[in-house]
Structures are given as structure tokens and as C-alpha cells.
Design a protein around this motif. Structure first.
Motif, PDB file in Angstrom:
ATOM      1  N   ILE A 128       0.843  -1.204   0.000  1.00 48.20           N
ATOM      2  CA  ILE A 128       0.000   0.000   0.000  1.00 48.20           C
ATOM      3  C   ILE A 128       0.875   1.249   0.000  1.00 48.20           C
ATOM      4  O   ILE A 128       0.629   2.193  -0.764  1.00 48.20           O
ATOM      5  N   LEU A 129       1.923   1.260   0.810  1.00 41.08           N
ATOM      6  CA  LEU A 129       2.820   2.416   0.873  1.00 41.08           C
ATOM      7  C   LEU A 129       3.517   2.652  -0.472  1.00 41.08           C
ATOM      8  O   LEU A 129       3.580   3.779  -0.954  1.00 41.08           O
ATOM      9  N   LEU A 130       4.014   1.595  -1.091  1.00 38.95           N
ATOM     10  CA  LEU A 130       4.676   1.732  -2.389  1.00 38.95           C
ATOM     11  C   LEU A 130       3.704   2.177  -3.477  1.00 38.95           C
ATOM     12  O   LEU A 130       4.051   2.988  -4.341  1.00 38.95           O
ATOM     13  N   THR A 131       2.489   1.673  -3.443  1.00 37.58           N
ATOM     14  CA  THR A 131       1.472   2.066  -4.414  1.00 37.58           C
ATOM     15  C   THR A 131       1.124   3.547  -4.258  1.00 37.58           C
ATOM     16  O   THR A 131       1.027   4.283  -5.243  1.00 37.58           O
ATOM     17  N   CYS A 132       0.947   3.992  -3.020  1.00 33.20           N
ATOM     18  CA  CYS A 132       0.635   5.412  -2.781  1.00 33.20           C
ATOM     19  C   CYS A 132       1.802   6.300  -3.198  1.00 33.20           C
ATOM     20  O   CYS A 132       1.605   7.367  -3.766  1.00 33.20           O
ATOM     21  N   GLN A 133       3.017   5.857  -2.907  1.00 28.72           N
ATOM     22  CA  GLN A 133       4.187   6.654  -3.290  1.00 28.72           C
ATOM     23  C   GLN A 133       4.286   6.773  -4.808  1.00 28.72           C
ATOM     24  O   GLN A 133       4.546   7.838  -5.336  1.00 28.72           O
ATOM     25  N   GLN A 134       4.053   5.659  -5.522  1.00 30.26           N
ATOM     26  CA  GLN A 134       4.113   5.691  -6.978  1.00 30.26           C
ATOM     27  C   GLN A 134       3.009   6.574  -7.552  1.00 30.26           C
ATOM     28  O   GLN A 134       3.230   7.324  -8.485  1.00 30.26           O
ATOM     29  N   ALA A 135       1.819   6.530  -6.975  1.00 29.96           N
ATOM     30  CA  ALA A 135       0.726   7.355  -7.469  1.00 29.96           C
ATOM     31  C   ALA A 135       1.030   8.836  -7.285  1.00 29.96           C
ATOM     32  O   ALA A 135       0.670   9.662  -8.111  1.00 29.96           O
ATOM     33  N   SER A 136       1.717   9.189  -6.202  1.00 30.22           N
ATOM     34  CA  SER A 136       2.005  10.598  -5.964  1.00 30.22           C
ATOM     35  C   SER A 136       3.116  11.122  -6.862  1.00 30.22           C
ATOM     36  O   SER A 136       3.269  12.320  -7.001  1.00 30.22           O
ATOM     37  N   THR A 137       3.915  10.242  -7.465  1.00 29.19           N
ATOM     38  CA  THR A 137       5.000  10.702  -8.331  1.00 29.19           C
ATOM     39  C   THR A 137       4.627  10.675  -9.813  1.00 29.19           C
ATOM     40  O   THR A 137       5.437  11.004 -10.642  1.00 29.19           O
ATOM     41  N   GLN A 138       3.405  10.275 -10.135  1.00 26.27           N
ATOM     42  CA  GLN A 138       3.002  10.234 -11.532  1.00 26.27           C
ATOM     43  C   GLN A 138       2.813  11.634 -12.090  1.00 26.27           C
ATOM     44  O   GLN A 138       2.425  12.552 -11.381  1.00 26.27           O
ATOM     45  N   GLU A 139       3.085  11.790 -13.339  1.00 25.56           N
ATOM     46  CA  GLU A 139       2.900  13.015 -14.100  1.00 25.56           C
ATOM     47  C   GLU A 139       3.677  14.204 -13.533  1.00 25.56           C
ATOM     48  O   GLU A 139       3.214  15.326 -13.547  1.00 25.56           O
ATOM     49  N   LYS A 140       4.873  13.974 -13.034  1.00 23.96           N
ATOM     50  CA  LYS A 140       5.734  15.069 -12.596  1.00 23.96           C
ATOM     51  C   LYS A 140       6.510  15.659 -13.766  1.00 23.96           C
ATOM     52  O   LYS A 140       6.882  16.817 -13.733  1.00 23.96           O
ATOM     53  N   TRP A 141       6.763  14.870 -14.810  1.00 26.09           N
ATOM     54  CA  TRP A 141       7.529  15.319 -15.971  1.00 26.09           C
ATOM     55  C   TRP A 141       6.587  15.681 -17.106  1.00 26.09           C
ATOM     56  O   TRP A 141       5.515  15.116 -17.246  1.00 26.09           O
ATOM     57  N   LYS A 146       7.603  19.013 -12.264  1.00 24.51           N
ATOM     58  CA  LYS A 146       6.805  19.565 -11.166  1.00 24.51           C
ATOM     59  C   LYS A 146       7.498  19.223  -9.852  1.00 24.51           C
ATOM     60  O   LYS A 146       7.560  18.063  -9.449  1.00 24.51           O
ATOM     61  N   PHE A 147       8.053  20.254  -9.193  1.00 23.42           N
ATOM     62  CA  PHE A 147       8.808  20.002  -7.965  1.00 23.42           C
ATOM     63  C   PHE A 147       7.970  20.180  -6.708  1.00 23.42           C
ATOM     64  O   PHE A 147       8.309  19.626  -5.669  1.00 23.42           O
ATOM     65  N   ILE A 148       6.883  20.946  -6.761  1.00 21.32           N
ATOM     66  CA  ILE A 148       5.878  20.999  -5.699  1.00 21.32           C
ATOM     67  C   ILE A 148       4.533  21.264  -6.363  1.00 21.32           C
ATOM     68  O   ILE A 148       4.477  21.616  -7.544  1.00 21.32           O
ATOM     69  N   ASP A 149       3.451  21.102  -5.583  1.00 20.96           N
ATOM     70  CA  ASP A 149       2.119  21.351  -6.143  1.00 20.96           C
ATOM     71  C   ASP A 149       2.066  22.732  -6.766  1.00 20.96           C
ATOM     72  O   ASP A 149       2.516  23.712  -6.164  1.00 20.96           O
ATOM     73  N   TYR A 150       1.528  22.814  -7.957  1.00 19.46           N
ATOM     74  CA  TYR A 150       1.281  24.038  -8.718  1.00 19.46           C
ATOM     75  C   TYR A 150       2.522  24.646  -9.369  1.00 19.46           C
ATOM     76  O   TYR A 150       2.390  25.566 -10.153  1.00 19.46           O
ATOM     77  N   PHE A 151       3.720  24.194  -9.051  1.00 14.11           N
ATOM     78  CA  PHE A 151       4.923  24.795  -9.622  1.00 14.11           C
ATOM     79  C   PHE A 151       5.764  23.762 -10.356  1.00 14.11           C
ATOM     80  O   PHE A 151       5.988  22.659  -9.852  1.00 14.11           O
ATOM     81  N   GLU A 152       6.241  24.150 -11.538  1.00 15.43           N
ATOM     82  CA  GLU A 152       7.180  23.317 -12.265  1.00 15.43           C
ATOM     83  C   GLU A 152       8.260  24.191 -12.888  1.00 15.43           C
ATOM     84  O   GLU A 152       8.020  25.339 -13.231  1.00 15.43           O
ATOM     85  N   ALA A 153       9.446  23.624 -12.972  1.00 14.06           N
ATOM     86  CA  ALA A 153      10.570  24.285 -13.636  1.00 14.06           C
ATOM     87  C   ALA A 153      10.643  23.742 -15.059  1.00 14.06           C
ATOM     88  O   ALA A 153      10.317  22.577 -15.306  1.00 14.06           O
ATOM     89  N   TYR A 154      11.059  24.596 -15.995  1.00 17.38           N
ATOM     90  CA  TYR A 154      11.191  24.149 -17.379  1.00 17.38           C
ATOM     91  C   TYR A 154      12.509  24.624 -17.961  1.00 17.38           C
ATOM     92  O   TYR A 154      13.083  25.619 -17.532  1.00 17.38           O
TER      93      TYR A 154
END
Length: 190
Positions: A10-23, A56-64
Motif C-alpha cells: 500500500i505504501l509503495l502504491t501510494c508513493q508511486q501514485a504521488s510521483t506520476q505526471e511530474k515530468w 513539477k517540484f511541488i504542487d502548482y509549480f514546475e521548472a522548465y
């Protein structure tokens, strides 16, 4: 032991879900409209494109960071038609905020450009070229998710300012190229 395995999964699944779509990978063709009357420009309208990668390094902000190329038609005299091209690197920050209960997000962008200006003749040969130099850009628009996929459209309007010295016909000229750009980019998020 079985509870530890279940909690770990469960912990690994939640961690993976939170890192999706950062790039994100972004391609945006644009139309450019010069805001000042430059004597060397034949037309106040140019075109170009940009390719960048965002994180996306934090919610609402991404560097490009990315690469851009823009072209404007110029006339040095009645018989010679040339292109004024700018190309180089872009970098900065995006602020992206989703609208509630829609597939729409609003965004703002602030960043810099590190570009070169190049004057090319009708045969594509370089007539004059500047050194690299810093400029800046701002933009705003919307990001539209295409269904439930990771593909997005991003129509935007922005302003870019860039100044460099060019030697044209043995005269040193400082060219201040300020332009508004309109684009409709395509983004793949992963």
C-alpha cells in the motif's frame, strides 16, 4: 508478517501514485508579433517553435528548460530578402492551478532566454551573427487535458524581450526585439 507485506505494498502504491505526471514534454509552434517598429523588418509578423521539458517540484509549480527558434523576414535593400533568426535556450517557472471539476488548468510562466540573433540571406548563408545574450519572457494561458489521458493542449499568449548587437553592412546595430507570441502547444505528461 502478512500485515507488513500488505502495508508495504500500500505504501509503495501510494508513493508511486504521488510521483506520476511530474515530468512533461512540450512542443509549441508560435506566431510572433513585433511590438516596436524596427526599420530592418519587412514584416512585423514572424513564426517559430519551442521544445521544452518540465518537472513539477511541488504542487502548482514546475521548472522548465528547453530550446527555441524564431524567424522574422527583413529587407536590407530592394533586392535582398533576408531572415532574422533568433534561437537558443529557455528556462523558468510555470505556475499551474487546476479549475475545480473540469479538465482545465490556468497557468502563468516567467522565465529567461539565452539566445543568438543571426541574419541569413535568401540562400541560407549567415551574413551576421551576435553573441549569446540573456532576455526574458512571460506568458499566461490555459492547459486542457484531453480526456483522461496524459496529453494536454496549452494555448497561451506571452511577451519576449531580447536585445543583441549585430554588425550589418559594416555598421554595429543594437537590435531590441520585443514581441508578443501566440501559441497552442501540445504536452505529454508522465
Amino acid at each position: 508478517m502478512q500485515k507488513v507485506v500488505i502495508y508495504t505494498i500500500i505504501l509503495l502504491t501510494c508513493q508511486q501514485a504521488s510521483t506520476q505526471e511530474k515530468w512533461g514534454v512540450h512542443f509549441k509552434p508560435s506566431m510572433n508579433f513585433v511590438t516596436e517598429d524596427l526599420d530592418i523588418l519587412d514584416s512585423q509578423v514572424g513564426f517559430g517553435f519551442e521544445f521544452d521539458i518540465s518537472y513539477k517540484f511541488i504542487d502548482y509549480f514546475e521548472a522548465y528548460a528547453g530550446w527555441n527558434w524564431n524567424s522574422f523576414k527583413i529587407t536590407t535593400d530592394e533586392t535582398n530578402r533576408n531572415d532574422l533568426n533568433t534561437f537558443g535556450y529557455t528556462f523558468g517557472l510555470h505556475f499551474i492551478h487546476p479549475a475545480k471539476s473540469t479538465n482545465l488548468s490556468y497557468f502563468a510562466q516567467i522565465g529567461g532566454v539565452y539566445n543568438i540573433m543571426r541574419l541569413e540571406n535568401e540562400n541560407g548563408r549567415t551574413v551576421a551573427e551576435s553573441d549569446n545574450g540573456l532576455g526574458w519572457e512571460i506568458a499566461a494561458g490555459v492547459e486542457i487535458a484531453l480526456g483522461s489521458s496524459t496529453w494536454h493542449l496549452r494555448p497561451q499568449i506571452g511577451f519576449r524581450s531580447f536585445s543583441r548587437d549585430l554588425v550589418i553592412n559594416n555598421l554595429n546595430s543594437q537590435i531590441q526585439l520585443n514581441h508578443i507570441f501566440l501559441s497552442n502547444g501540445l504536452i505529454k505528461r508522465f
